[in-house]
Design a protein around this motif. Structure first.
Motif, short mmCIF file in Angstrom:
data_model
loop_
_atom_site.label_atom_id
_atom_site.label_comp_id
_atom_site.label_asym_id
_atom_site.label_seq_id
_atom_site.Cartn_x
_atom_site.Cartn_y
_atom_site.Cartn_z
N LEU A 50 36.56 37.93 45.11
CA LEU A 50 37.39 37.44 44.02
C LEU A 50 36.62 37.41 42.71
N MET A 51 35.35 37.01 42.77
CA MET A 51 34.54 36.93 41.55
C MET A 51 33.99 38.31 41.16
N GLY A 52 33.42 39.02 42.13
CA GLY A 52 32.71 40.25 41.81
C GLY A 52 33.59 41.39 41.35
N LEU B 114 34.25 42.23 37.64
CA LEU B 114 33.21 42.88 36.85
C LEU B 114 33.35 44.40 36.89
N THR B 115 33.08 45.03 35.75
CA THR B 115 33.10 46.50 35.73
C THR B 115 31.93 47.08 36.52
N GLU B 116 30.86 46.29 36.75
CA GLU B 116 29.76 46.77 37.59
C GLU B 116 30.14 46.75 39.06
N GLY B 117 31.23 46.06 39.42
CA GLY B 117 31.71 46.05 40.79
C GLY B 117 30.86 45.22 41.73
N ILE B 118 30.98 45.52 43.03
CA ILE B 118 30.30 44.72 44.06
C ILE B 118 29.55 45.63 45.02
#
Length: 385
Positions: free
Chosen positions: A322-324, A327-331
């Motif tokens: 849910l948090m990651g 981000l455009t950097e992803g997970i």
């Protein structure tokens, strides 16, 4: 990506008081006719910070965030006392980010030099609009001229500056927003937080919306506002690094990255939430929301915790997604597997890839696409299933 593997460690300090309650706000903020006893509240914050320091020995603080409420109602001496407590209780990263939310009223802007001397090196201004009529509608106590003046003072005083704007406001067109956003970018230093107006239950705006007296854009128009925001900011060199946050490369808010990278953070002050890894357990913490009750609890027990529970592996995995994925950097999928002790279903991942909701960023790393951001909750639910 420093900190991307473990998320880092930060301190969030909540100052719950405001001069007035905005009609769209559902944060834990309170208006008091008599000023808060800042000496007493500072002592309580010191005491609660000490409680959390005992649980997090050996950690190094990468970021401190003074949020609210309206932290710029604090006297500089109160801010200095809280920040001194943090530096006495933990080791600080040499490049520690110390952020403070502030409202751009002229009185608070005059305090900026005091906050800088206390150690604040990044300020986040709650501008919300550069249009006087809309500021009035949003219940803000400042006008556009005051906001511009506060931005200038902040740029002169602090090494780093961000400010917030709300878009998709009642009656606003995409053309209106494009013009206002370009003005904001001309004023901005290196970071902007840009939020679509949302109608939160329990707020005055919710009641007006229910009564048909407050109209917000339909989903298609909301999507057009979002697309426009991404395009204009990217072209100006302030691309999105998170759903609602835009920065020049290297100027991302380090504290918020701790949240989105699923790091550890202390949450102190009334109604603050935290996530702490203590031994093998990841704890979800929350403190008493009512300021005076929190104060009494800390004075009596050394903390104001009302929630301090271990999270299951499944809950940790869900939160990480849910948090990651904001981000455009992803997970990193391998980190998800370590937290959740399970793998993402390859068929579900393949389906999301084929439908253009997520994309791969090299081996074992994925991120939501722009199309995926529009239905992020559904993407997370699909991956977590």
């Amino acid at each position: 990506m420093p900190g991307a593997t473990n998320g880092g460690f930060g301190i969030y300090v909540h100052w719950p008081f405001c001069a007035a309650k905005c009609p769209y706000c559902d944060f834990n903020s309170h208006v008091r006719h008599e000023p808060a006893d800042q000496v007493r509240f500072a002592a309580a914050l010191e005491r609660e910070l000490s409680h959390f320091a005992d649980l997090t020995k050996g950690k190094t603080v990468q970021s401190v965030f003074l949020g609210g409420g309206t932290p710029s109602l604090m006297e500089p001496a109160t801010v200095e006392r809280v920040l001194n407590a943090v530096s006495n209780l933990w080791s600080l990263d040499p490049d520690v980010e110390i952020s403070m939310e502030a409202n751009p009223t002229s009185v608070e802007a005059e305090r900026f030099k005091g906050y800088r001397s206390a150690g604040v090196n990044r300020v986040s201004l709650g501008v919300q609009s550069l249009i006087d009529a809309d500021l009035k509608m949003l219940g803000r106590l400042h006008d556009a001229q005051t906001a511009r003046a506060a931005i200038e003072i902040a740029r002169e005083t602090f090494p780093r500056l961000s400010f917030d704007l709300i878009y998709a406001r009642p009656g606003q067109t995409t053309g209106d927003w494009a013009a206002e956003l370009k003005q904001a970018i001309a004023l901005a230093a290196d970071h902007l937080s840009l939020y679509q107006l949302t109608i939160e239950e329990g707020t005055p705006f919710f009641a007006l919306h229910q009564a048909g007296k407050l109209k917000v854009p339909d989903p298609d128009l909301g999507a057009a506002f979002y697309e426009l925001t991404q395009d204009v900011t990217a072209e100006a060199g302030l691309p999105a690094y998170e759903v609602s946050n835009h920065a020049r490369p290297g100027a991302e808010c380090r504290h918020n990255l701790v949240y989105w990278r699923y790091g550890d953070y202390v949450g102190t002050g009334p109604g603050a939430h935290g996530r702490l890894t203590v031994g093998p357990t990841r704890l979800a913490t929350a403190t008493e929301r009512h300021p005076e009750t929190w104060l009494e609890n800390v004075e009596r027990s050394g903390h104001g915790l009302v929630e301090n529970m271990g999270l299951s592996e499944e809950e940790q995995g869900d939160e990480f997604l849910l948090m990651g994925l904001r981000l455009t950097e992803g997970i990193d999928l391998s980190r998800y597997e370590k937290l959740a002790h399970r793998s993402i279903d390859p068929r579900r991942l393949r389906d999301l890839l084929e439908h253009g909701m997520v994309e791969e960023l090299g081996e074992n790393r994925v991120r939501a696409t722009r199309e995926g951001f529009f239905v992020l909750d559904a993407v997370v639910a699909d991956l977590a299933a």
